[in-house]
Design a protein around this motif. Structure first.
Motif, short mmCIF file in Angstrom:
data_model
loop_
_atom_site.label_atom_id
_atom_site.label_comp_id
_atom_site.label_asym_id
_atom_site.label_seq_id
_atom_site.Cartn_x
_atom_site.Cartn_y
_atom_site.Cartn_z
N LEU A 106 -19.90 63.70 -25.49
CA LEU A 106 -19.01 64.34 -26.47
C LEU A 106 -17.75 64.88 -25.76
CD1 LEU A 106 -19.29 65.09 -29.55
CD2 LEU A 106 -19.80 67.40 -28.77
N GLY A 107 -17.96 65.55 -24.64
CA GLY A 107 -16.85 66.11 -23.86
C GLY A 107 -15.90 65.01 -23.41
N GLU A 108 -16.46 63.89 -23.05
CA GLU A 108 -15.63 62.77 -22.59
C GLU A 108 -14.72 62.29 -23.74
OE1 GLU A 108 -14.32 59.02 -20.90
OE2 GLU A 108 -15.47 59.18 -22.76
N LYS A 109 -15.28 62.22 -24.94
CA LYS A 109 -14.51 61.80 -26.12
C LYS A 109 -13.37 62.80 -26.40
CE LYS A 109 -17.99 59.28 -28.78
NZ LYS A 109 -17.35 57.97 -28.99
N ILE A 110 -13.73 64.11 -26.32
CA ILE A 110 -12.74 65.17 -26.58
C ILE A 110 -11.59 65.07 -25.58
CG2 ILE A 110 -12.38 67.68 -26.49
CD1 ILE A 110 -15.28 67.92 -27.68
N MET A 111 -11.96 64.93 -24.29
CA MET A 111 -10.94 64.86 -23.24
C MET A 111 -10.01 63.67 -23.47
SD MET A 111 -12.55 66.22 -19.70
CE MET A 111 -13.77 64.99 -19.47
N PHE B 273 -6.06 64.01 -23.67
CA PHE B 273 -5.17 63.32 -22.73
C PHE B 273 -4.17 62.44 -23.48
CE2 PHE B 273 -7.02 63.58 -18.23
CZ PHE B 273 -7.69 64.76 -18.49
N VAL B 274 -4.68 61.78 -24.54
CA VAL B 274 -3.79 60.91 -25.32
C VAL B 274 -2.71 61.76 -26.00
CG1 VAL B 274 -3.70 59.41 -27.37
CG2 VAL B 274 -5.50 59.09 -25.66
N ALA C 104 5.42 70.76 -22.25
CA ALA C 104 4.37 71.43 -23.03
C ALA C 104 2.99 71.16 -22.42
CB ALA C 104 4.40 70.96 -24.47
N SER C 105 2.25 72.24 -22.24
CA SER C 105 0.91 72.06 -21.65
C SER C 105 -0.14 71.93 -22.75
CB SER C 105 0.57 73.27 -20.78
OG SER C 105 0.48 74.42 -21.61
N VAL C 106 -1.27 71.32 -22.40
CA VAL C 106 -2.40 71.25 -23.32
C VAL C 106 -3.64 71.78 -22.58
CG1 VAL C 106 -3.76 69.82 -24.88
CG2 VAL C 106 -1.40 69.20 -24.41
N SER C 107 -4.20 72.87 -23.08
CA SER C 107 -5.44 73.40 -22.48
C SER C 107 -6.61 72.81 -23.23
CB SER C 107 -5.50 74.92 -22.65
OG SER C 107 -4.28 75.51 -22.28
N PHE C 108 -7.68 72.60 -22.53
CA PHE C 108 -8.90 72.11 -23.23
C PHE C 108 -10.13 72.79 -22.62
CE2 PHE C 108 -10.14 69.00 -19.97
CZ PHE C 108 -8.94 68.79 -19.30
N ASN C 109 -11.11 73.01 -23.47
CA ASN C 109 -12.29 73.76 -23.07
C ASN C 109 -13.34 72.85 -22.42
OD1 ASN C 109 -11.78 76.54 -24.40
ND2 ASN C 109 -11.27 75.04 -25.97
N ASN D 183 -10.13 58.89 -14.01
CA ASN D 183 -10.15 57.70 -14.84
C ASN D 183 -9.27 57.89 -16.08
OD1 ASN D 183 -11.03 55.17 -15.28
ND2 ASN D 183 -12.94 55.76 -16.31
N LEU D 184 -9.44 59.06 -16.71
CA LEU D 184 -8.66 59.34 -17.93
C LEU D 184 -7.16 59.44 -17.63
CD1 LEU D 184 -11.00 61.86 -19.76
CD2 LEU D 184 -10.25 59.63 -20.62
N ILE D 185 -6.84 60.05 -16.48
CA ILE D 185 -5.41 60.16 -16.10
C ILE D 185 -4.81 58.77 -15.98
CG2 ILE D 185 -3.83 60.86 -14.25
CD1 ILE D 185 -5.82 63.20 -13.71
N GLN D 186 -5.63 57.89 -15.33
CA GLN D 186 -5.12 56.52 -15.13
C GLN D 186 -4.98 55.77 -16.44
OE1 GLN D 186 -7.49 54.52 -12.19
NE2 GLN D 186 -6.58 55.77 -10.56
#
Ligand code: C2E
Ligand code: CA
Ligand code: CA
Length: 928
Positions: free
Chosen positions: A740-745, A749-750, A763-768, A785-788
């Motif tokens: 679930l966390g992976e989907k949220i991230m 990121f998108v 603009a920054s984006v914080s995530f829990n 991986n997500l950054i890439q």
């Protein structure tokens, strides 16, 4: 072999049969020969008699008339002379007739009428001479009128056979005289004897021929038989030869013929001298061995005995010997053999030869040595054993048949005192409370033919109580009955004491020294099975984290210890108290009659806490759960449900209690439904249910929206929109949080990338991030991986981690944080002030932001001590180099306070509620 012997043994009886057969044949032949000779004799005699009779009758016929005429004539008459002449002529002509005569019978006397002798000769009988010597036979022709032959008759002239022919009166047919012709006995039988001799000769010849024939026949048969037998014997011999050579060649025993001290070779002999096994055991070929004398390759340690044995054998004192000895092989190694020496006296072998049989016993010797070693190690083991070994009967006294030396050290009693219960039985050493259990355990072990293992206490001779560990098993007879028991009893007193201490420690809370969660679980699981009616009462310090932050860590500890002590006054045997987590205590009520008892307990709890804990800012929730109203089995469920109940207490009052009820049960059911919905979303790709909202964060320095906090949302057809405060803990409790966390991230990121593309790169984006995600091994890889893949700029991304994460894995989490920082992302500590850490620890953390929890922001609205805490936190955070964000800002007054106290950023409904992506971008545009 056996058949061969049988054949050989069979010969005498066959021989006897043959002899009997030969004898019978011979006897038959002899008898036939005798008959033949007898017959020849008889025929010859009868021929002689016939001839003589016929001749005499012919003569009688010739002289009959003359005799009739001359019967009364005197010697001078011509007729008389004529007759006499005829008789003389007959005697002259017939050589075998000695006398011919005619006699008459007158008045019972025999008188010679005429004879063949010349007148005047010595033997002449004048006519009318009385024949005195006449035998009775001479009278017979007169009486019977028949020709007859007398038996051998003796007279003055010799021995005669006489043929007597009656001469009858032709008119009266009356016998008037008798013609007699005397044949000398020898002459008479001559013919018969000759013939008989001839016949006998013939018979003898025939018998000889027969014997020869029979013998040769028998001989032939015998020869054939012999040949057959020989053939058989040679076949048998071949067989036994091949058997011998097979045995000899393939025998597992080395066989060699030894001449005195020298091994012999079979070079000039056809007989085998050494078999391959002998060569193999010795490690030398026959050729090599033939040039060696056995003392040369005998192990020096065994030589003396071997030589002595051999001398005795050689001198005839013994008829052979056997011994275990070593031969030395060419490589210098020794081979252990069992050697048997026996005399050998056979044709083809020289004098002083003996047979040497050797068996390789290397393996056995090795085993013996291992056994010896193991016996020795056993002895060492037993000597050093912190306990004893035993063998006893399976009886209630544990009657000992054997105990090792260690028994004395263990019990202080001499081993012999316990053997066969001489002075005491082993059972008497065991503390009474263990005796039945031990007996039952042994019975169960014996039934299953398994091992018995048990720990119990014994009393030693000095009265000391020792803990022992026993392990043993049965020794069974052929019928499977336990004959004996064997095993080990070790002194584990030290270990046990440590264990008890450890157990004590493991079951105690280090802060309060009270029974902890572990012990509660253990006792609950055990008692819940027995007690029908029981209840759990949970006392829960409300918002303990904030108490900690407000009053400090030490204060928190002291508070908990005080609470523990107060509550302990209410605890009892049927109502033990447990300190199950820092801010939670639990009574386990195992004996109560009605709900009223539980109400009373709760009231008492409130009463004691009211008196003990004087700070009115410290509040308590009490939850109660009964097991008969909500059947349960699992300790986790009970604690969760009782927590649910305690959470339902209204926050308005300082104390409150709540019983777990139907509605709460529904909450639990809802949790299950949410878990199912989440599972479906994660694993079945129901992606639409999960979406994000972004709450703007306002920056006092720029007076603008500098970023957003991403907040997850979950939507379900049946359950509606579910708050992350509800579904995130459920996801965390079931590990669903990782996918679930992976989907949220990925959403976050998108979105961050979308902001950059839309021109809001700053603009920054914080995530829990939940602790479980952070601790997961692949978390860093996921981020990279997500950054890439999303091409989001890591510098715009902020991870929000709650303070509580650090309580357990401080070091590990800090290392992770450093790695995340290296990727370019920033870290924010969320809900600061509610957790268990303090600012002092935050100093060591490599973080960027502190997010003050809404509790402190809310407190700004009222006049209480937390207000000053808020501004202290801000200044402390700044000192540590962190920026401060205040969350849950709803009122202008809060904003002003925060601004005045140099808070860096604020977030809350005052600025904006969480927005969808488009809304978020719009607010940025408005910003511009
Ligand atoms: P949080 O991180 O402290 O998030 C702030 C929560 O306060 C959010 O609730 C937000 O909607 C709410 N909020 C913001 N401003 C105000 C205000 O002025 N007044 C009030 N009363 N509330 C305000 P939300 O969205 O329900 O989230 C609850 C919690 O769920 C979050 O608390 C966060 O701990 C967790 N959460 C949300 N999204 C995620 C996520 O993506 N991952 C993880 N692990 N946890 C998440
Ligand atoms: Ca947050
Ligand atoms: Ca928060």
């Amino acid at each position: 072999m056996a058949t061969l012997e049988k054949d050989i043994k069979a010969t005498p009886s066959a021989y006897r049969t043959k002899i009997i057969f030969l004898l019978i044949t011979l006897i038959i032949f002899l008898f036939l020969g005798y008959l033949f000779i007898l017959n020849t004799w008889k025929v010859a005699i009868s021929k002689t008699e016939n001839d003589a009779v016929m001749f005499a009758q012919a003569v009688e016929a010739g002289i009959n008339s003359n005799v009739q005429a001359a019967i009364n004539l005197d010697a001078s008459s011509s007729r008389y002379l004529e007759i006499k002449d005829i008789l003389s002529h007959i005697v002259r002509q017939a050589e075998d007739i000695r006398f011919a005569y005619i006699y008459v019978q007158k008045e019972g006397e025999i008188y010679i009428l005429a004879d063949s002798e010349p007148i005047g000769s010595a033997d002449y009988s004048p006519s009318g001479q009385l024949y005195k010597e006449a035998e009775q036979a001479f009278y017979t022709p007169f009486e019977e009128g028949k020709t007859m032959i007398t038996g051998p008759v003796s007279d003055r002239w010799g021995k005669w056979i006489s043929v007597l022919v009656p001469i009858k009166d032709s008119d009266t047919n009356k016998v008037i005289s008798v013609l007699g012709m005397d044949y000398p006995v020898l002459t008479w039988y001559e013919e018969a004897v000759n013939r008989t001799i001839l016949a006998s000769f013939f018979v003898i010849c025939a018998i000889i021929i027969l014997i020869v024939l029979l013998l040769s026949l028998g001989r032939n048969k015998e020869l054939r038989h012999e040949k057959k037998k020989l053939q058989k014997i040679s076949e048998k011999l071949k067989e036994s030869e091949s058997l011998f050579s097979t045995v000899f060649d393939q025998a597992n025993i080395g066989i060699a013929v030894v001449h005195d001290y020298q091994f012999t070779s079979s070079e000039n002999m056809n007989l085998p001298r050494m078999n391959p096994m002998f060569e193999k055991i010795m490690g030398r070929s026959q050729e090599e061995l033939s040039s060696i004398s056995w003392p040369d390759i005998t192990h020096p340690d065994d030589l003396a005995l071997d030589l002595k044995n051999f001398e005795n054998f050689k001198n005839g004192l013994t008829n052979g010997y056997d011994m275990e000895k070593r031969f030395v092989r060419p490589d210098g190694s020794s081979v252990w053999v069992h050697m048997m020496i026996s005399p050998l006296k056979l044709r083809g072998f020289p004098e002083n030869c003996h047979l040497c049989l050797i068996e390789d016993i290397g393996k056995r010797k090795e085993l013996e040595r291992t056994l010896y070693d193991s016996e020795r190690s056993k002895a060492v083991f037993l000597d050093n054993l912190p306990g004893m070994m035993y063998r006893c009967y399976f009886d209630k006294d544990w009657t000992m048949q054997y105990v090792s030396h260690g028994f004395y050290a263990l019990t202080g009693y001499k081993p012999e005192s316990i053997l066969y219960n001489r002075d005491l039985s082993f059972n008497e050493l065991i503390l009474p409370k263990y005796r039945d259990k031990l007996w039952d355990k042994w019975q169960a072990a014996i039934k299953e033919k398994g091992t018995m293992e048990e720990e119990y206490e014994i009393v030693t001779a000095s009265g000391e109580v020792k803990w022992v560990w026993e392990q043993g098993q049965g020794v069974y007879d052929d019928e499977g009955n336990a004959k004996m028991l064997e095993g080990l009893i070790l002194d584990i007193t030290q270990r046990k004491h440590n264990e008890i201490r450890l157990k004590y420690l493991s079951e105690r809370d280090p802060l309060t020294d009270m029974c902890n969660l572990r012990l509660f679980e253990e006792i609950f699981s055990y008692k819940n099975r027995i007690n029908k009616k029981s209840a759990v009462v949970m006392v829960n310090v409300r918002r303990f984290g904030i108490v900690n932050s407000t009053f400090g860590y030490r204060f928190g500890i002291k508070l908990i210890q005080d609470i523990g002590k107060c509550l302990q006054t209410l605890a009892g045997e049927d109502c033990p108290l447990f300190h199950i987590s820092i801010d939670r205590f639990v009574f386990y009520v195992t004996e109560y009659s009605s709900k009223q008892d539980l109400y009373e307990l709760c009231d008492n709890v409130i009463k004691v806490l009211n008196t003990c804990i004087t700070q009115k800012t410290i509040n308590f929730n009490i939850g109660v759960i009964e097991n008969d109203s909500y059947p349960y089995s699992d300790v986790d469920n009970v604690l969760k449900n009782v927590s649910v109940a305690s959470d339902h207490v209204s926050t308005n009052e300082r104390f409150g209690y709540c019983f777990f009820n139907k509605e709460m049960e529904d909450t639990v059911q809802r949790e299950i439904a949410i878990r199912h919905a989440l599972t479906a979303a994660v694993y079945e790709g129901n992606d639409d249910c999960l979406f994000m909202e972004y709450q703007p964060i306002y920056n006092f320095k720029t007076n603008s929206i500098s970023g957003f906090e991403a907040l997850a949302r979950f939507k379900n057809d049946d359950l509606g929109i579910i708050s992350p405060a509800e579904f995130i803990p459920i996801a965390e409790s079931s590990q669903l949080i990782l996918p679930l966390g992976e989907k949220i991230m990925r959403h976050v990121f998108v979105f961050a990338q979308r902001l950059s593309s839309a021109g809001y790169g700053a603009a920054s984006v914080s995530f829990n991030i939940s602790a479980i995600q952070l601790l997961n091994d692949v978390f860093l890889d996921d981020l990279e991986n997500l950054i890439q893949t999303t091409k989001a700029d890591p510098r715009n991304l902020i991870l929000e981690i709650t303070e509580s994460v650090f309580s357990d894995n401080y070091k590990e989490i800090n290392e992770k944080i450093n790695k995340i920082r290296k990727l370019g992302m920033k870290i924010s500590i969320d809900d600061f002030g509610t957790g268990y850490s303090s600012l002092a620890r935050e100093r060591e953390l490599n973080i960027n932001f502190l997010k003050i929890d809404k509790y402190f922001i809310d407190s700004l609205l009222s006049e209480n001590t937390s207000k000053s805490v808020t501004c202290d936190i801000i200044s402390m955070a700044h000192k540590l180099g962190h920026d401060v964000i205040a969350e849950g800002v709803e009122h202008e007054i809060q904003k002003e306070y925060l601004c005045r106290n140099h808070c860096d950023m604020i977030q809350g409904y005052l600025i904006s509620k969480p927005l969808d992506e488009d809304g978020a971008i719009k607010i940025l545009q408005k910003n511009d």
